[in-house]
Design an enzyme around this catalytic site. Structure first.
Site, PDB file in Angstrom:
ATOM      1  N   THR A  71      39.727  60.949  74.387  1.00  6.03           N
ATOM      2  CA  THR A  71      39.357  59.560  74.179  1.00  6.03           C
ATOM      3  C   THR A  71      39.690  58.807  75.454  1.00  6.03           C
ATOM      4  O   THR A  71      40.688  59.108  76.105  1.00  6.03           O
ATOM      5  CB  THR A  71      40.093  58.976  72.951  1.00  6.03           C
ATOM      6  OG1 THR A  71      40.061  57.553  73.031  1.00  6.03           O
ATOM      7  CG2 THR A  71      41.547  59.399  72.871  1.00  6.03           C
TER       8      THR A  71
ATOM      9  N   GLU B 246      42.255  58.816  67.273  1.00  5.94           N
ATOM     10  CA  GLU B 246      43.588  59.307  66.958  1.00  5.94           C
ATOM     11  C   GLU B 246      43.780  59.571  65.467  1.00  5.94           C
ATOM     12  O   GLU B 246      44.757  60.202  65.072  1.00  5.94           O
ATOM     13  CB  GLU B 246      44.643  58.263  67.412  1.00  5.94           C
ATOM     14  CG  GLU B 246      44.849  58.162  68.923  1.00  5.94           C
ATOM     15  CD  GLU B 246      43.789  57.326  69.640  1.00  5.94           C
ATOM     16  OE1 GLU B 246      42.755  57.003  69.029  1.00  5.94           O
ATOM     17  OE2 GLU B 246      44.004  57.017  70.821  1.00  5.94           O
TER      18      GLU B 246
ATOM     19  N   LYS C  24      43.113  34.506  74.981  1.00  9.41           N
ATOM     20  CA  LYS C  24      44.237  33.564  74.935  1.00  9.41           C
ATOM     21  C   LYS C  24      43.873  32.348  75.781  1.00  9.41           C
ATOM     22  O   LYS C  24      43.799  32.429  76.994  1.00  9.41           O
ATOM     23  CB  LYS C  24      45.505  34.235  75.462  1.00  9.41           C
ATOM     24  CG  LYS C  24      45.932  35.350  74.538  1.00  9.41           C
ATOM     25  CD  LYS C  24      46.936  36.280  75.149  1.00  9.41           C
ATOM     26  CE  LYS C  24      47.023  37.518  74.287  1.00  9.41           C
ATOM     27  NZ  LYS C  24      46.469  38.708  74.917  1.00  9.41           N
TER      28      LYS C  24
ATOM     29  N   TRP D  92      45.009  31.585  70.230  1.00 11.03           N
ATOM     30  CA  TRP D  92      44.433  32.940  70.225  1.00 11.03           C
ATOM     31  C   TRP D  92      43.074  32.874  69.555  1.00 11.03           C
ATOM     32  O   TRP D  92      42.969  32.417  68.422  1.00 11.03           O
ATOM     33  CB  TRP D  92      45.336  33.906  69.438  1.00 11.03           C
ATOM     34  CG  TRP D  92      46.515  34.363  70.208  1.00 11.03           C
ATOM     35  CD1 TRP D  92      47.188  33.647  71.163  1.00 11.03           C
ATOM     36  CD2 TRP D  92      47.162  35.630  70.096  1.00 11.03           C
ATOM     37  NE1 TRP D  92      48.221  34.390  71.653  1.00 11.03           N
ATOM     38  CE2 TRP D  92      48.234  35.613  71.010  1.00 11.03           C
ATOM     39  CE3 TRP D  92      46.936  36.755  69.322  1.00 11.03           C
ATOM     40  CZ2 TRP D  92      49.084  36.702  71.173  1.00 11.03           C
ATOM     41  CZ3 TRP D  92      47.776  37.834  69.473  1.00 11.03           C
ATOM     42  CH2 TRP D  92      48.842  37.810  70.399  1.00 11.03           C
TER      43      TRP D  92
HETATM   44  P1  AMP Z   1      37.539  55.231  69.158  1.00 15.91           P
HETATM   45  O1  AMP Z   1      38.847  55.865  69.295  1.00 15.91           O
HETATM   46  O2  AMP Z   1      36.713  55.288  70.391  1.00 15.91           O
HETATM   47  O3  AMP Z   1      36.809  55.716  67.971  1.00 15.91           O
HETATM   48  O4  AMP Z   1      37.792  53.676  68.936  1.00 15.91           O
HETATM   49  C1  AMP Z   1      38.585  53.230  67.892  1.00 15.91           C
HETATM   50  C2  AMP Z   1      38.597  51.728  67.913  1.00 15.91           C
HETATM   51  O5  AMP Z   1      37.324  51.201  67.540  1.00 15.91           O
HETATM   52  C3  AMP Z   1      39.551  51.128  66.901  1.00 15.91           C
HETATM   53  O6  AMP Z   1      40.881  51.138  67.341  1.00 15.91           O
HETATM   54  C4  AMP Z   1      38.976  49.728  66.756  1.00 15.91           C
HETATM   55  O7  AMP Z   1      39.370  48.880  67.814  1.00 15.91           O
HETATM   56  C5  AMP Z   1      37.486  49.959  66.865  1.00 15.91           C
HETATM   57  N1  AMP Z   1      36.912  50.019  65.519  1.00 15.91           N
HETATM   58  C6  AMP Z   1      36.596  51.103  64.807  1.00 15.91           C
HETATM   59  N2  AMP Z   1      36.089  50.749  63.605  1.00 15.91           N
HETATM   60  C7  AMP Z   1      36.107  49.392  63.565  1.00 15.91           C
HETATM   61  C8  AMP Z   1      35.748  48.405  62.606  1.00 15.91           C
HETATM   62  N3  AMP Z   1      35.237  48.732  61.434  1.00 15.91           N
HETATM   63  N4  AMP Z   1      35.925  47.096  62.915  1.00 15.91           N
HETATM   64  C9  AMP Z   1      36.437  46.742  64.105  1.00 15.91           C
HETATM   65  N5  AMP Z   1      36.796  47.612  65.058  1.00 15.91           N
HETATM   66  C10 AMP Z   1      36.639  48.930  64.793  1.00 15.91           C
END
Ligand code: AMP
Length: 548
Positions: free
Chosen positions: A189, A336, A446, A451
């Protein structure tokens, strides 16, 4: 740990390790005649899948791959990939799903870091492999997978051709039992800084994730269900968090599966219609691309259920999908976390509520699925009240979270600080256990001590009738520290001025939804919004490229 009574097992009692082979065995129980389709190229049933996985195990053995070795795969979403999803872990090896959308240097880094002993590659990635081959630490044998029978020129050494090897291999293979804590899969990742980090998952974790996913999507009386009579087509790449683990759920249930290969809008829509696909999942960008294609308006998509994840589902997109009859909901997770942590929950009755309210529920981050212990905490790790208002970081425990980053001690400690996995996502929870992510910690804007949620602003702007896509980031500002900046793609033929957009947002200031500081100081109308390797809005790049 509490001291409890643990009784001995009799000598021949079988402890039944939770291994991925159990999922594949289950595919033969209910509807083994269901088909697994690859584009308009091939189709077979679950008996064939089981047979081909046994053949592939023999191919791996002949190529010298043993338990504990890592197998790299560079491939689009295909039935071959599904076979590798099973055969590699089932012989005790580790499946490294390589993210082919990373830069060549990053791909080289991941393959070296993972210590791939062999590469299974689609013909399309041969130029990439040629570029990095010299610098690959392990001079891995390379197995070519091709739809057309095309072969690379002679200066690239291929150790074997997938279908030829499969043809020659025996279809008899006894998969041994082994420790359920053995690593089954790994992938990388990309963070905001530094090299990509590898997460990894064991057999036990994947089996439990599969069962909990099947329960979450099947057992509750709700919309957007995934059950045995569905037809499944993933539209999140299989290299990214095992296509959210849904191919494993689909195989456990034995549903008809459709693999679209390289994502091309026409092929996706064609398969959707001809194969009568009913269940998919994708990032918002892909749904956006499909619903805004002119073909979407001319066809019936009312039997299609779509889970949106990887990023928040903007209200405007949810509305556009509902207008086409698509049953759309949100799911949440991260690399993760295997990934599924929560999905939104609307029961059939909720479908009768007014559309605005429905959009509000469908775009929530959702209720944690079974076995997930997820909460919102402050900086001291104290849980915040479920009042739909108090905002903090989401931390989580569940049986299927990566226990560390591979060979990254410091970053692993940070991830698990305080005994909970830190998601880096900011959210609130309401009393019905619905989470709502308001931002990534690093994306919160910010401004002058306030925020502002970039996601909330995107959600509001997406509701403007002329807006097709939007991204909001915080950009540096001498006086206010940061100010919101919006990048907007307009729908075809639409013209909007910055002042019109600000007037539109003023309505939300007047009704108390946002404060006046949330109105972006700068708006740019652009043809495309930069995206990451998995199709999410690339906020890092937008911030870097921003010019006053
Ligand atoms: P990844 O590891 O590339 O799959 O990214 C994971 C990240 O995507 C999470 O920590 C969130 O920040 C974002 N994410 C995944 N699903 C959602 C969701 N339903 N709403 C908002 N953010 C999301």
């Amino acid at each position: 740990m509490l001291k409890t009574k643990i009784l001995p097992s009799t000598d021949e009692a079988f402890g039944y390790p939770l291994l991925i082979k159990r999922i594949l065995n289950d595919s033969l129980k209910y509807h083994p005649e269901n088909e697994i389709v690859y584009r308009d190229i091939s189709r077979y049933n679950y008996f064939d899948l089981n047979k081909r996985v046994r053949k592939l195990a023999n191919v791996l053995r002949v190529l010298g791959i043993k338990a504990g070795d890592t197998v790299g795969v560079l491939e689009y979403d295909s039935t071959r990939y599904l076979e590798l999803f099973f055969a590699v872990p089932m012989i005790g090896a580790v499946l490294h799903t390589v993210n082919y959308r990373l830069s060549p240097e990053q791909i080289l880094y991941t393959m070296n870091h993972a210590e791939d002993k062999i590469v299974f590659t689609n013909m399309d990635f041969i130029p990439l492999l040629k570029e990095i081959k010299k610098k690959l630490k392990v001079k891995s044998p390379c197995v070519l997978m091709s739809d057309t029978g095309a072969r690379p020129d002679q200066d690239f050494v291929i150790s074997g051709y997938y279908e030829e090897l499969m043809k020659k291999a025996s279809d008899r293979y006894e998969f041994a039992d082994f420790d359920e804590h053995s690593v089954a899969t790994m992938f990388y990742t990309t963070g905001t800084t530094g090299n990509p980090k590898a997460v990894y998952f064991t057999h036990r974790q994947l089996v439990l994730h599969t069962i909990a996913g099947a329960v979450a999507f099947g057992s509750y009386d709700a919309v957007c269900r995934f059950r045995s009579n569905d037809v499944y087509m993933p539209i999140t790449p299989m290299f990214h968090v095992h296509a959210w683990g849904v191919p494993y759920i689909a195989t456990l249930l034995g549903v008809k599966q459709v693999y679209p290969g390289r994502y091309e809008p026409e092929m996706l829509l064609k398969l959707l219609l001809t194969e009568k696909v009913t269940f998919s999942h994708c990032v918002p960008t892909i749904l956006h691309m499909l619903v805004s294609s002119p073909v979407a308006k001319a066809v019936d998509l009312s039997n299609w259920k779509v889970v949106i994840g990887g990023a928040a589902l903007p209200a405007g997109l949810a509305q556009a999908a509902l207008n086409l009859g698509i049953d759309v909901i949100t799911g949440y997770g991260m690399s993760e976390t295997c990934p599924i942590l929560s999905i939104t929950y609307l029961n059939e009755k909720d479908k009768e509520m007014d559309v605005k309210k429905q959009v509000e529920l469908r775009t929530k981050t959702g209720v944690p699925i079974p076995l997930v212990d997820m909460k919102v905490v402050d900086e001291q790790m104290s849980e915040l009240p479920k009042d739909g208002d108090s905002v903090g970081e989401i931390v989580v425990r569940s049986p299927w979270l990566t226990q560390a980053y591979f060979k990254e001690e410091e970053r692993s400690k940070e991830l698990w600080s305080g005994g909970y996995l830190h998601t880096g996502d900011v959210a609130f929870v309401d009393k019905k256990n619905f989470f709502k992510i308001t931002d990534r910690i690093k994306d919160v804007i910010k401004t002058g001590g306030e925020w502002i949620s970039s996601l909330e602003l995107e959600g509001l702007i997406s509701q403007h009738e002329a807006v097709s896509e939007v991204a909001v980031v915080g950009v540096p500002d001498e006086r206010w520290s940061e100010r919101p900046y919006a990048l907007i793609v307009l729908k075809e033929g639409q013209k909007v001025k910055e002042s019109d957009l600000k007037k539109f947002l003023q309505k939300f200031v007047d009704n108390g939804t946002i404060n006046k500081w949330a109105i972006p100081s700068h708006v740019d109308f652009v043809a495309v919004i930069p995206k990451t390797s998995v199709g999410k809005i690339d906020k890092k790049r937008i911030r870097a490229e921003y010019k006053k």
